[in-house]
Structure formats: structure tokens, C-alpha cells
Design an enzyme around this catalytic site. Sequence first.
Site, PDB file in Angstrom:
ATOM      1  N   SER A 191      17.396  -3.852 -19.460  1.00 52.22           N
ATOM      2  CA  SER A 191      15.931  -3.739 -19.503  1.00 52.22           C
ATOM      3  C   SER A 191      15.499  -2.394 -20.066  1.00 52.22           C
ATOM      4  O   SER A 191      16.199  -1.390 -19.933  1.00 52.22           O
ATOM      5  CB  SER A 191      15.352  -3.928 -18.103  1.00 52.22           C
ATOM      6  N   HIS A 217      17.771   6.037 -11.657  1.00 53.66           N
ATOM      7  CA  HIS A 217      16.791   5.953 -10.573  1.00 53.66           C
ATOM      8  C   HIS A 217      16.130   7.299 -10.312  1.00 53.66           C
ATOM      9  O   HIS A 217      15.273   7.414  -9.446  1.00 53.66           O
ATOM     10  CB  HIS A 217      17.454   5.417  -9.300  1.00 53.66           C
ATOM     11  N   CYS A 233      22.252   1.724 -14.906  1.00 54.42           N
ATOM     12  CA  CYS A 233      21.471   0.541 -14.532  1.00 54.42           C
ATOM     13  C   CYS A 233      20.407   0.302 -15.606  1.00 54.42           C
ATOM     14  O   CYS A 233      20.303   1.059 -16.572  1.00 54.42           O
ATOM     15  CB  CYS A 233      20.823   0.762 -13.159  1.00 54.42           C
ATOM     16  N   GLU A 259      26.964  -8.129  -1.961  1.00 53.20           N
ATOM     17  CA  GLU A 259      25.945  -8.206  -0.909  1.00 53.20           C
ATOM     18  C   GLU A 259      26.259  -9.118   0.275  1.00 53.20           C
ATOM     19  O   GLU A 259      26.028  -8.755   1.407  1.00 53.20           O
ATOM     20  CB  GLU A 259      24.629  -8.640  -1.529  1.00 53.20           C
ATOM     21  N   GLU A 310       0.817  -1.218   0.000  1.00 50.24           N
ATOM     22  CA  GLU A 310       0.000   0.000   0.000  1.00 50.24           C
ATOM     23  C   GLU A 310       0.851   1.268   0.000  1.00 50.24           C
ATOM     24  O   GLU A 310       0.505   2.255  -0.646  1.00 50.24           O
ATOM     25  CB  GLU A 310      -0.932   0.031   1.229  1.00 50.24           C
ATOM     26  N   LEU A 311       1.972   1.238   0.731  1.00 48.86           N
ATOM     27  CA  LEU A 311       2.815   2.435   0.814  1.00 48.86           C
ATOM     28  C   LEU A 311       3.426   2.766  -0.543  1.00 48.86           C
ATOM     29  O   LEU A 311       3.444   3.926  -0.961  1.00 48.86           O
ATOM     30  CB  LEU A 311       3.917   2.238   1.856  1.00 48.86           C
ATOM     31  N   LYS A 358      24.256   0.031  -0.595  1.00 52.31           N
ATOM     32  CA  LYS A 358      23.704  -1.146   0.076  1.00 52.31           C
ATOM     33  C   LYS A 358      23.777  -0.960   1.593  1.00 52.31           C
ATOM     34  O   LYS A 358      24.777  -0.467   2.110  1.00 52.31           O
ATOM     35  CB  LYS A 358      24.497  -2.400  -0.292  1.00 52.31           C
ATOM     36  N   CYS A 377      10.108  -2.551  -4.721  1.00 53.74           N
ATOM     37  CA  CYS A 377       9.992  -3.790  -3.949  1.00 53.74           C
ATOM     38  C   CYS A 377      10.367  -4.962  -4.851  1.00 53.74           C
ATOM     39  O   CYS A 377      10.128  -4.928  -6.050  1.00 53.74           O
ATOM     40  CB  CYS A 377       8.564  -3.977  -3.448  1.00 53.74           C
TER      41      CYS A 377
END
Length: 754
Positions: free
Chosen positions: A432, A694, A726, A604, A16-17, A114, A515
Site C-alpha cells: 500500500s 509505523h 510493512c 495470530e 473519538e480517542l 501481538k 483501528c
Amino acid sequence: MKNSIISYPRIGANRELKFAIEKYFKNQSSKEELLKSAKDLRIRHWQEIQKAGIDFIPSNDFSLYDNVLDAAVLFNIVHTKYKNLNLDALDEYFAQSRGYQGENGDVTALAMKKWFNTNYHYLVPECDNADIIALTGDKIFKEYLEAKELGIESKPVLIGIFTLFKLIAFKDEKTQKLAKEKLLNAYIELFDKLNELKVTWLELDEPYLVYDLSKEDIALFEEFYQELLNHKKDLKILLQSYFGDLRDIYPKLLESKFDALGLDFIEGKQSLALIQKYGFAKDKILFAGLINGKNIYANDYAKSLKLIKELQKYTQNIVLNTSCSLLHVPYSTEFESKLDSSYLKLFAFAKEKLQELKDLKEILNSSEENPLFRANQELFKNIPERLDEKVKARLKALKKEDFTRTPSFKERALIQKEFLKLPLLPTTTIGSFPQSTDVRSNRLAFKQEKISAQNYTEFNQQKIKECIQIQEEIGLDVLVHGEFERNDMVEYFGENLKGFLFTQNGWVQSYGTRCVKPPVIWGDVSRTKPITLAWSKFAQSLSQKIVKGMLTGPVTILNWSFPREDISLKESTEQIALAIRDEVLDLENAGIKIIQIDEAALREKLPLRKSDWHSEYLDWAIPAFNLVHSGVKAKTQIHTHMCYSEFGDILKEIDAMDADVISFEASRSNLSLLDTLKAIRFKTEVGPGVYDIHSPRVPSVEELSLTIEKILNKLPKEQIWINPDCGLKTRAYEEVIASLKNLVTATQKIREQL
């Protein structure tokens, strides 16, 4: 025995956020509507945590974008370029997150990095004027009072002064020196205000303490807290750590004035040993992080109870806690209707981890063997099959030469130059292209079996045609097919490999409104059929120019999935590497001349302590990448891409990946990596991202020309590729086309001067 959580996911049960913020970005809702949606989510989360029987309920763990940025804004650590935009507080906050291009000015966003060893990204606060640092924000107080109105005495959570100070990018030493004093005063004022509100507990998160600490680091930490803790008055302070152990400072913490210490017993390899060696302070409470905040598997109560029993030899003042924030796991398994119950019963997302804490508290507070314990132990009986003997045999048969590509990089570079015939400063994109609503709808309809495979394929082929045409019209040198068949660079491969499981709603925040839905590595991994081959062949048939094959590397697939806990990460990664290797060789055999194997997440899982880097990670992560591409011919050019991490200290290891070209994020970090590349004589050709995708802003030809000139001042022209930083999936076509046209124009302009 009480229980606690460090913090809770903020995106909501159904993201929802994310949708509320994106509506605001698109001017489809007002500031008031956004803030109301955010407040509704906070209230829902608090009530959920309270209902689950959690004793220490966090507040101020909610964020509209990033909690590091929230802390910076709380203390007015805002760069002058954002202040000069003269925007209201909310839009100034988002200008720092995303950049701003409008009537008030044109500024880039803060750098993004990160968050320790996770797939969450934080914004790096910038300080060019320490004079203005002061407690000017009120978010922490407002959210405490919101919870209070619900009858909840919450535990406000804030990044500690030491970690925040270490994360800030200061203009210079003079600014840093003044900032130290100003920030300390601001935290003291914060303590005073929390005391005025009669707050019982404040949690200060100090994850920076799990790094290798220098003497200077320890002195700085002590300098901050010896002063700060003298001002706590009635306020109780929990020092919370996560992602590792406190071996460099633990004995000193026992002597400190903190009221509680939060230790991580999941990733903190030495946390238990430290207590066994030094004991625990009688005047402190131990917040024991024993529920894994980073993985989704159910807690084995037998192991947790054994740990608690051992800890009780040293202290009776124990609070059951999560190992880190629950931000890193999905919201709840309640929304998983398609996953077989034999798997689902073994998963615990954020909401289920609350139940685990409640169960453990109840078991520990009851005298006889509790049925909750027996029910938990039953979960681990009759687990679905995970092993594949063919995969095991293939791993066993690997030889040293399978991890080495021949001939040498130098020889390959000459062969590829002749074979590929690319111009100086070749232009390309990362992979992409924008995914419009119709692309997502087509994929969803196919997944739901509402359209045929033929209809699905024809639609994507049309999109690929349009994408190739756009790139040819713009004048890019090396093209991509656009990845319209992919929902996510990891999930897509997982869906096409044996050994993975998928959730319907297992979303986790990566940064801001982005997300991701990590796959679950359940069993041994193998490829049963080609994955990208048909799309790559089709795309290449449409153009005389080279179209790159696009794959995700094994380390990134591992790092962006929820990994197995029954075998080593090394073994899991090598299994994935063999599967991707099969795909690489199929692409090469089909005539694909350039194959990109993205390792966006290489850094990572790099241990936070340097002494563990090689033995625990790099010694198997780099060879796993080599295994993927070692079988190709010398003329086939292997690319890789990395983003949003600090690579300066592992560049030699990255060079050892033996790719022919590497592209990486450099625009947000002001190309600072280039000096290191030059210093170590980095052999691989590089494409430092020349603009930040971004952010919605379109870089001008002049801006891009200056960036390219900067790169040319640092590296030989023969070594440079020109590309965005990116993939372009999240941007709109008008932004992408305008930006890429400017990129090509700037490159052509520079080529003429060379």
C-alpha cells in the site's frame, strides 16, 4: 449473583480517542485538550457500564496508546534513550509509542508485538537501568478517584507483576535480576497506596499463566505473589486470566491468598475440567468468564446457565464475567442501520455484552422462568441461510496434490532468476501507498453512490499512474499499484467475496490510534468474479518493470474477521483459500509475474500452548496457504508478507508454506530473527524490513546502509530483498518518498561494494 467485566473498549463509540490523539500528533490541539477528551470518554464509559447494572466496574483500563506501556510507565520502566530526550511525561510516552525525530534527538519506537492470540498489539517495555524502577506514576490512582467522584467504587485493573516481568526486554541478566527486586517493591508500594485510598478490589491480569509454564516460571510466580499478597491488608485481589486455562498452576492457586480467581470458560478448554477435578476454594470468589470477549455473536443463555449450574456444584461464590477484555469487539450495534435485523439480532458488541451480563444476573436471581431467557432463545430460531452446496462439493473434491506446488523451490529459483532478471538485493515495497483524504473521499462517494463507477475507476487509475511514476523516479526494482481501491486489506476482499457481512461502525483497536473494522464471516465463502485483476492489469500496462499482484491470504482473512462458530476454522479457511486461488490463477493468466499473498496474521490464532500448535492450527493453516498458490507455473514468483509477531519458533513451518520470497517486520526487533533464519538454513528468499513504517521518522542513508550490512552478515546476498517492514498506507507522502529514496540510495551503495 453479581457481574463484572475485565475492561471496556477505550476508542469511543465513534473513534473519538483516535481522532483526539491524531489531532495532538498534528499539533492541531493542546495537551490539555487531549487529556480533557480522554477524561470525557472515561466518564461516558463508566456511566454506561454503571447504567447497564454491572457490579464490578473497571478503572485504569483506559489508555492513550497501550496498557502494557501504561504499566511500564507507572513503574518508571523507561529506557534511557527516551529519558535523554528531556520531554514532558506525555511526549515521552508518545516517543516510546511512535519514535521521536526532532530538536531533542532521534530515537526509534519500542518494538510492537501481538497481544497473545489477538489482533491487538502491545509495546514491549525496554529496561536498561533497573535502578530507576519505582512507583513514580499516578494514572491508576487518578482514574480510580475520577470514578469515585461519579459515585462509582471501581475495580482498578493492572497487568500483574509476573506477566509484566515476562514481557519486558531487559538489557542483560544483571539488569533483570535487580529489576525483579525493584518491581516487587514497587507493586508493594502500589498496594499500600491503594489501601490508603480504601480501594476495595484490585484486578491483576496474569494472561501469561495460560502459556506452557516451566518449573522456573511457576517458581517465579510464587516468589512474587507469596511476598506481594502478604502486603494486601484490606485490599482484595482478583487474579484474572484469559485466552486459555490455568492447567499448570491451578491447584497451587487454590492454596494461595488471592481473594478471587478469574477463569476463562470460552478459550480455557480445561477450565471446567480443572474445577471438576480439584474443586474450588471456599475462601475465594470465582469470576466466571462466560461472555465471549473476542467474538461478536450473541450469547446463548441456555449454554451459559448450564455452565453456571455445573459450577454451582463446586462453589456458590460466582461472579458472571467476560472471558477477556471487551477491547477486542466493536463498541455497539446501535450504530448499525444498514445490516438486516435478521443478522443484527444475533450480534452482541461490547455494549450489548453488558446487557447480556445484566440479563444473566437477573435470570439467575429470579425464581421462575424469566421472559429474558425466552427472548434470548427466540433469537436462534429462523437463522438466515449459511450453506452453499457448490462450495461444499469443491472442498470435498480436493486431492493431496492440490496442496503441493511443483517443481521444487530450488528448481523454481533458477527458472525465476532467468525469467525475472532482477538485480542483486532487489528493492520493493510491501504494497500500500499513502491514502490521502481525496482517496478516502472518492471511495466513500462511490460507496454512497454519489459518483459513477467510471468516475471512481478513473480517479483511482490516475492515483495508480502517479504511484508508478513515483516508484520509477525513486528507482525501485519491483513496483506495486498502491492499493487505492482498498480500505483495508481484509475488508476489501471480504466485500468482494460471497459469505461475508459488514458493519458500518464495527471498529476495533489494533494498536495506538489504528483501528480496524473486521468483516463477519457469516456463510460459506466463494468468489463470484475477479477482484483485483483489472487494477493489476492496468498498473502493469504503465511500466516496463514488474508490478506485483497484491492479495490477502486465507489465514489472515480468517484471523482478521469475526469467524463463524457453526463450522471449524479449518473449513472456513479452506473455503477462503479456494476463492483466493481463483484470483491467483487469473492474475497469472493476465501476465502478472510476481504475486504477493500476504499472511500478516499467520501467527495470530496459533494456540498459546505448544502441544496444540500442529493439531489445532498449523496442520491446516500452512496447507491452506499452499492451496492458494499450488496451481501456478514455476516462473511465477510467489511472495508473502508477515508482520508484528514472533516467528522464530515456527520458521520451519513458514518455510513449508513454499513461497518464493517472504518479507517480514524486523526493524523494530533489531533484526533478531536473522540468526534463527541462518541457523535453520531457511530456504525462502527474505526481505527483512529495513525500517519501521509505523513511526513518522525518516531513516538516513547511513542508518539503512548499516541495517543492510547487518543483514548481509547473516544471510547470503542472493537470498535478500530490501523493503520497508510493512505497507505505507498510514504514512504521509513526504515521509514515504524521503525514506524510499534513502532505501534505494543505500542499496545501490552496498551493491557497488559487493
